[in-house]
Design an enzyme around this catalytic site. Structure first.
Site, mmCIF file in Angstrom:
data_model
loop_
_atom_site.group_PDB
_atom_site.id
_atom_site.type_symbol
_atom_site.label_atom_id
_atom_site.label_comp_id
_atom_site.label_asym_id
_atom_site.label_seq_id
_atom_site.Cartn_x
_atom_site.Cartn_y
_atom_site.Cartn_z
ATOM 1 N N ASP A 55 88.052 37.328 108.957
ATOM 2 C CA ASP A 55 87.463 36.033 108.616
ATOM 3 C C ASP A 55 86.132 35.893 109.338
ATOM 4 O OD1 ASP A 55 86.816 33.439 108.044
ATOM 5 O OD2 ASP A 55 88.528 32.525 109.044
ATOM 6 N N LYS A 71 92.784 24.038 102.579
ATOM 7 C CA LYS A 71 93.112 23.187 103.722
ATOM 8 C C LYS A 71 93.417 21.790 103.174
ATOM 9 C CE LYS A 71 90.369 25.388 107.397
ATOM 10 N NZ LYS A 71 90.014 26.653 106.764
ATOM 11 N N GLU A 123 87.452 37.020 104.390
ATOM 12 C CA GLU A 123 87.338 35.584 104.144
ATOM 13 C C GLU A 123 85.953 35.065 104.523
ATOM 14 O OE1 GLU A 123 89.415 31.555 105.955
ATOM 15 O OE2 GLU A 123 90.653 33.358 105.724
ATOM 16 N N LYS A 143 89.341 37.134 113.600
ATOM 17 C CA LYS A 143 88.121 36.336 113.532
ATOM 18 C C LYS A 143 86.921 37.192 113.951
ATOM 19 C CE LYS A 143 89.464 32.031 112.566
ATOM 20 N NZ LYS A 143 88.852 31.161 111.531
ATOM 21 N N ASP A 193 86.598 29.730 101.604
ATOM 22 C CA ASP A 193 87.214 28.627 102.340
ATOM 23 C C ASP A 193 86.235 27.466 102.375
ATOM 24 O OD1 ASP A 193 88.482 26.945 104.106
ATOM 25 O OD2 ASP A 193 88.684 28.389 105.728
#
Length: 347
Positions: A181, A254, A207, A152, A231
């Protein structure tokens, strides 16, 4: 066919608060759903998440509408929740779990898998921390068998984040699949500058480097040595617009935010036709939705290592977890339906 339909509210505290654009979330609040045909039972979970789904109140209202429609059968249940993604996820999952239980096969087979799938690859998620702490967390994940680590970034400066990624690569070696990400944190200029450095570090996927609205920017970032994944952008634009804009190499699905594992499975088949990769992730869900995401991943051919190992984010769960992890893989439950048990009673 008339079905019995019940739901109850739950709260599962998180080990650490989840940071979102709408503030910190300290627990996953939602509804556990149970339907029955009198002989068999199906379970679902509707766990709204600010910024991704409807509110908890709107979710409950949709579930109440589904309850009133239950005497009209399975389709009526789902139709009553079509305007609310988390509620639809929960109701459609309960319907799918019931159907797979009646069919006496695991849910992933009812979702379209043509043969037995024993396991699917999973990534480890490495949170924000100092370079040393980030590298240590990645090394620990590799020691536990994970072959893919997602780091992250986006909270610190791009230079600080690049140093963190460098330290991870130096620590885990060249054989580990490394992803980054950014959660939409960067400007185009920042992302453009970072992509070249990430390519040199053999990062496979970046991402959501830009905010969700920046389809053109994501398209321009492609083809520079690192695959670009979207995403948050999926909810804002939809899959068709992203494909038309050529804005992504990989789609992160998701199921709670998309309205169900059935919807996500259809979208996965669609993007595969365009030779795009698919990653499945949870929204830090409780065990029912989390297990459903594992079944979804098992139903997607060539699914990329996915964000399914999130049970440790919860301090308390709804019941025992039927999924265990072995050397960076989720072992798929082979029982009827979802394979979850002992979830209905209050924890």
């Amino acid at each position: 066919m008339s079905l019995s339909f019940d739901y109850r509210r739950f709260s599962c505290p998180l080990v650490e608060p989840m940071r979102t654009a709408d503030g910190a979330i300290e627990s996953r609040e939602g509804f556990l759903i149970r339907i029955s045909d009198g002989t068999h039972v199906g379970y679902g979970e509707a766990s709204p998440l600010p910024g991704w789904t409807e509110s908890i109140d709107d979710c409950e209202a949709a579930l109440e509408a589904a309850s009133e429609a239950s005497e009209n059968g399975r389709s009526a249940l789902i139709d009553a929740t079509d305007h609310t993604s988390a509620a639809r996820h929960g109701v459609s999952l309960a319907v799918a779990d019931l159907a797979a239980t009646i069919d006496a096969q695991p849910l992933y087979r009812d979702l379209g898998a043509l043969e037995r799938v024993p396991r699917v690859p999973v990534n480890a998620t490495i949170g924000d921390g100092s370079p040393a702490a980030t590298a240590e967390a990645a090394a620990d994940a590799v020691d536990r068998g994970f072959g893919c680590c997602k780091v992250k970034v986006g909270v610190r400066s791009t230079e600080a984040d690049l140093e963190r990624v460098r330290r991870v690569r130096e620590t885990v070696g060249d054989e580990v699949d490394l992803r980054v990400d950014a959660n939409g944190a960067w400007t185009f200029e920042e992302a453009e500058r970072v992509v070249a450095a990430l390519a040199d570090l053999d990062v496979s996927i970046l991402e959501q480097p830009l905010p969700a609205g920046a389809l053109g920017g994501h398209a321009e970032l492609r083809g520079n040595g690192v695959a670009i994944a979207v995403d948050e952008g999926i909810l804002e634009h939809g899959v068709d617009a992203i494909l038309d804009a050529k804005a992504a190499d990989v789609f992160v699905f998701k199921p709670m935010a998309l309205g169900g594992v059935d919807v996500a499975r259809q979208l996965a088949a669609w993007v595969a036709e365009d030779n795009r990769g698919v990653i499945v992730t949870t929204t830090y869900d409780a065990v029912v939705a989390r297990t459903a995401a594992v079944h979804l991943a098992a139903a997607i051919p060539d699914v990329l290592p996915s964000g399914l190992a999130t049970a440790s984010m919860l301090e308390r769960d709804l019941g025992p977890d039927p999924v265990f992890f072995d050397h960076g893989n989720a072992v798929i439950p082979q029982a009827k339906g979802l394979g979850v048990e002992d979830v209905w009673d209050e924890p």
